[in-house]
Design an enzyme around this catalytic site. Structure first.
Site, mmCIF file in Angstrom:
data_model
loop_
_atom_site.group_PDB
_atom_site.id
_atom_site.type_symbol
_atom_site.label_atom_id
_atom_site.label_comp_id
_atom_site.label_asym_id
_atom_site.label_seq_id
_atom_site.Cartn_x
_atom_site.Cartn_y
_atom_site.Cartn_z
ATOM 1 N N LYS A 285 11.944 -12.944 1.696
ATOM 2 C CA LYS A 285 11.701 -14.303 1.202
ATOM 3 C C LYS A 285 12.940 -15.182 1.352
ATOM 4 C CE LYS A 285 8.657 -12.600 -2.294
ATOM 5 N NZ LYS A 285 8.721 -11.900 -3.564
ATOM 6 N N GLU B 144 4.244 -11.664 -5.858
ATOM 7 C CA GLU B 144 4.789 -12.719 -6.703
ATOM 8 C C GLU B 144 4.418 -14.041 -6.034
ATOM 9 O OE1 GLU B 144 9.069 -12.217 -8.032
ATOM 10 O OE2 GLU B 144 8.908 -10.744 -6.431
ATOM 11 N N ARG C 43 8.676 0.767 3.772
ATOM 12 C CA ARG C 43 8.547 -0.647 4.143
ATOM 13 C C ARG C 43 8.468 -0.768 5.657
ATOM 14 N NH1 ARG C 43 9.858 -4.062 -0.302
ATOM 15 N NH2 ARG C 43 10.259 -5.929 0.918
HETATM 16 P P1 ATP Z 1 10.530 -9.615 -0.080
HETATM 17 O O1 ATP Z 1 11.352 -8.430 0.228
HETATM 18 O O2 ATP Z 1 10.068 -10.346 1.118
HETATM 19 O O3 ATP Z 1 11.133 -10.516 -1.086
HETATM 20 P P2 ATP Z 1 8.860 -8.462 -2.148
HETATM 21 O O4 ATP Z 1 8.711 -7.007 -2.091
HETATM 22 O O5 ATP Z 1 9.791 -8.995 -3.162
HETATM 23 O O6 ATP Z 1 9.178 -9.011 -0.692
HETATM 24 P P3 ATP Z 1 6.329 -9.073 -3.445
HETATM 25 O O7 ATP Z 1 5.650 -10.372 -3.533
HETATM 26 O O8 ATP Z 1 6.875 -8.465 -4.670
HETATM 27 O O9 ATP Z 1 7.473 -9.203 -2.336
HETATM 28 O O10 ATP Z 1 5.431 -8.025 -2.651
HETATM 29 C C1 ATP Z 1 4.117 -7.662 -2.899
HETATM 30 C C2 ATP Z 1 3.891 -6.298 -2.305
HETATM 31 O O11 ATP Z 1 4.195 -6.300 -0.905
HETATM 32 C C3 ATP Z 1 4.767 -5.239 -2.921
HETATM 33 O O12 ATP Z 1 3.967 -4.114 -3.202
HETATM 34 C C4 ATP Z 1 5.798 -4.941 -1.870
HETATM 35 O O13 ATP Z 1 6.250 -3.640 -1.973
HETATM 36 C C5 ATP Z 1 5.011 -5.193 -0.577
HETATM 37 N N1 ATP Z 1 5.908 -5.492 0.543
HETATM 38 C C6 ATP Z 1 6.743 -6.543 0.683
HETATM 39 N N2 ATP Z 1 7.443 -6.459 1.828
HETATM 40 C C7 ATP Z 1 7.038 -5.326 2.454
HETATM 41 C C8 ATP Z 1 7.377 -4.662 3.682
HETATM 42 N N3 ATP Z 1 8.296 -5.171 4.502
HETATM 43 N N4 ATP Z 1 6.738 -3.519 3.998
HETATM 44 C C9 ATP Z 1 5.806 -3.003 3.176
HETATM 45 N N5 ATP Z 1 5.448 -3.559 2.011
HETATM 46 C C10 ATP Z 1 6.045 -4.701 1.638
HETATM 47 MG MG MG Z 2 9.411 -8.167 -5.187
#
Ligand code: ATP
Ligand code: MG
Length: 550
Positions: free
Chosen positions: A266, A31, A256
């Site tokens: 975030k 995002e 994760r």
């Molecule tokens: P946050 O938890 O920081 O808000 P998010 O998952 O909402 O992160 P996105 O921008 O939706 O952030 O993430 C893009 C991709 O990165 C997704 O496929 C998400 O699953 C992956 N991702 C984010 N954080 C992690 C993590 N700690 N370990 C593995 N993959 C991650």
């Molecule tokens: Mg997300």
């Protein structure tokens, strides 16, 4: 670099073998609402490296279907981050570019009797959803005719209704054991301006509906996401099938990545920046990619860290010292090793002619001859580390300078301390030494063993420098602080800076250059560095201080 090898690779191999797919196509779908962090690096590296193994493709797709917090600066930063990691996406797409197609597919579902417009409020819908142990209740709008649904949905698009007044829902099963299947929302009304679409739309598709369609439109074969989407997979498949998509992507989940003493979300990252606890998203203490880059972590180190941690269907927590270890491995043979003095103590070599400077050969990297040599200055006034001197040699283990003790100034001469000069409060202000001209280049001298080797910089040619030393932003979790909000667990010593000196060869250093400062640690030139005021960030110490917990 380490090679990627995990359960998803095995799945890809067998999918190719069985003919389910004839090529591998992955995507990274962030995002554009925040800077990327180390957790995202796991997703990026996994997607790109797996595709690379099979000569496949990897798209960067901005998941910009939720228009509220999106910002061009995040889009630019994410593209930069990928470039830094050395990845070139096959395509750069935006989820919002598929809004028209997504709308058509929603209309198709309505026509098939598989979607309906609901007038219930969010609160009412939530109440009717039931719980994990009790089935949900059908909405009074569930049996609207196809014609009415088509008309209402078109009116939603035309802007006839206010935010929240109507919702398009999939018609699946309100008693389904998986709550995600209980008539999930597909479209909501939001009268907001979209960063790319402007005011074209006032209805926006939900993630669960938009995502499988986006994957399918792009011909993604393996849609990788983190574990929390595990129980959304059934809905993903439902949308792909019922929307009669040409390509059938499959979703796979992985654990994760978490890192000790680091909170990667975030919300946390934004809170630190907004409350000015850090200097910005690229503060060297931050877990953001721009932050670790500024601290001196290299893409190679990060990739080896991620690949070394492996990948499974379990969330994992890795010790933060592992990333430093990967940096040391990467830079050990590559980085030049200049002399730098963080806490200077002035040394006067009383038997060295005043005004004279000589230049001595010094290897750029004592373990890698290929990096060549350079000249370092030696003269009457030098600086050594405060820690390398003690007035009284305490015991045999003290292998540094002390009064009446002789050490080797590395790549220069044997130097012996004769006198300690103090101010009226008894603080040492400088020390007076003599050097032995017979010991040039510190080459061993028969029968005389110096009491250790220490580094130095010649004082009149030395360049003033600021050294920034970092510790984790968060204190270790203890019994006392474990229930505190992370903002109250901030480490007051996470940023310390000192004014010292580096040798003259660093005059033209440019931000982003990596060094190993002799007997000190790995450093990188900071973007704040200027001619006349050099700034270096310590990436990590020379050796791991990681202690195995007993
Ligand atoms: P946050 O938890 O920081 O808000 P998010 O998952 O909402 O992160 P996105 O921008 O939706 O952030 O993430 C893009 C991709 O990165 C997704 O496929 C998400 O699953 C992956 N991702 C984010 N954080 C992690 C993590 N700690 N370990 C593995 N993959 C991650
Ligand atoms: Mg997300």
């Amino acid at each position: 670099m380490a090679e990627i090898n995990n359960f998803i690779k095995t799945i890809m191999e067998s999918d190719l073998e069985s003919g389910r797919v004839d090529t591998i196509a992955t995507r990274f779908p962030p995002e554009p609402t925040a800077y990327l962090h180390i957790g995202h690096a796991r997703a990026i590296i996994t997607n790109f490296e797996l595709a690379k193994c099979f000569n496949g493709t990897t798209n960067l797709r901005f998941d910009d279907t939720n228009p509220v917090k999106e910002d061009q600066k995040f889009i630019d930063a994410i593209i930069e981050d990928l470039k830094w990691l050395g990845y070139t996406p096959t395509n750069i797409f935006f989820g919002s570019d598929y809004f028209e197609k997504t709308y058509e597919k929603a209309v198709l579902l309505i026509k098939k009797g598989l979607a309906y417009v609901d007038d219930s409020t969010a609160e009412e819908m939530s109440k009717m959803r039931g719980t994990l142990t009790t089935p949900g209740v059908n909405s009074p709008c569930r049996n609207r005719s196809v014609e009415e649904n088509l008309r209402l949905f078109e009116e939603m698009r035309e802007g006839k209704y206010a935010d929240g007044e109507k919702t398009l829902r999939a018609k699946i099963d309100m008693a389904h054991p998986n709550m995600n299947m209980r008539d999930p929302a597909m479209y909501r009304i939001m009268h907001v301006t979209h960063h790319r679409q402007g005011n074209k739309w006032c209805i926006y598709p939900m993630y669960d509906f938009a995502h499988p369609l986006q994957d399918s439109i792009e011909g993604i074969t393996h849609s990788l996401c983190s574990l929390e989407f595990d129980n959304h997979r059934i809905l993903y498949d439902w949308f792909v099938e019922n929307c009669e998509m040409e390509h059938t992507p499959h979703q796979y989940e992985f654990g994760r990545l978490n890192i000790t003493n680091t909170i990667m979300s975030k919300r946390y990252i934004k809170q630190l920046v907004d409350s000015k606890k850090v200097s910005g998203y690229d503060d060297p203490r931050m877990p953001t990619l721009v932050g670790i880059k500024r601290r001196g972590i290299t893409p190679v180190a990060l990739k080896n860290f991620i690949l070394g941690a492996g990948l499974s269907r379990v969330n994992s927590t890795i010790d933060d010292s592992q990333l430093d270890e990967c940096l040391r491995e990467d830079q050990k043979m590559k980085a030049i090793r200049p002399n730098a003095i963080v806490h200077p103590l002035k040394v006067i070599i009383t038997n060295y002619p005043e005004g004279q400077i000589e230049y001595l050969d010094c290897p750029n990297n004592a373990e890698n001859e290929a990096l060549g040599t350079r000249k370092i200055a030696f003269g009457r006034e030098c600086y050594i580390e405060e820690d390398d001197f003690i007035e009284e040699k305490p015991n045999k283990k003290w292998k540094r300078l002390a009064k009446d003790v002789e050490v080797r100034f590395m790549h220069a001469y044997f130097v012996k301390c004769n006198e300690v000069i103090k101010d009226e409060n008894g603080n040492i202000i400088e020390i007076h030494c003599t050097y032995d001209p017979e010991t040039k280049s510190g080459s061993g001298f028969e029968g005389r063993k110096p009491n250790g080797n220490i580094h130095f910089v010649e004082a009149t040619t030395a360049l003033p420098a600021e050294f920034r030393l970092f510790e984790p932003l968060l204190l270790d979790e203890t019994e006392e602080n474990k229930d505190l909000d992370f903002m109250e667990r901030l480490n007051p010593n996470s940023w310390q800076q000192f004014e010292g000196f580096v040798e003259a060869s660093l005059a033209d250093t440019v931000p982003g250059t990596h060094y190993q400062f002799v007997r000190n640690g790995y450093y990188v030139t900071d973007k704040d560095s200027r001619e006349g005021h050099l700034v270096f960030n310590r990436t990590c110490e020379l050796k791991s201080s990681f202690k195995v917990q007993k």
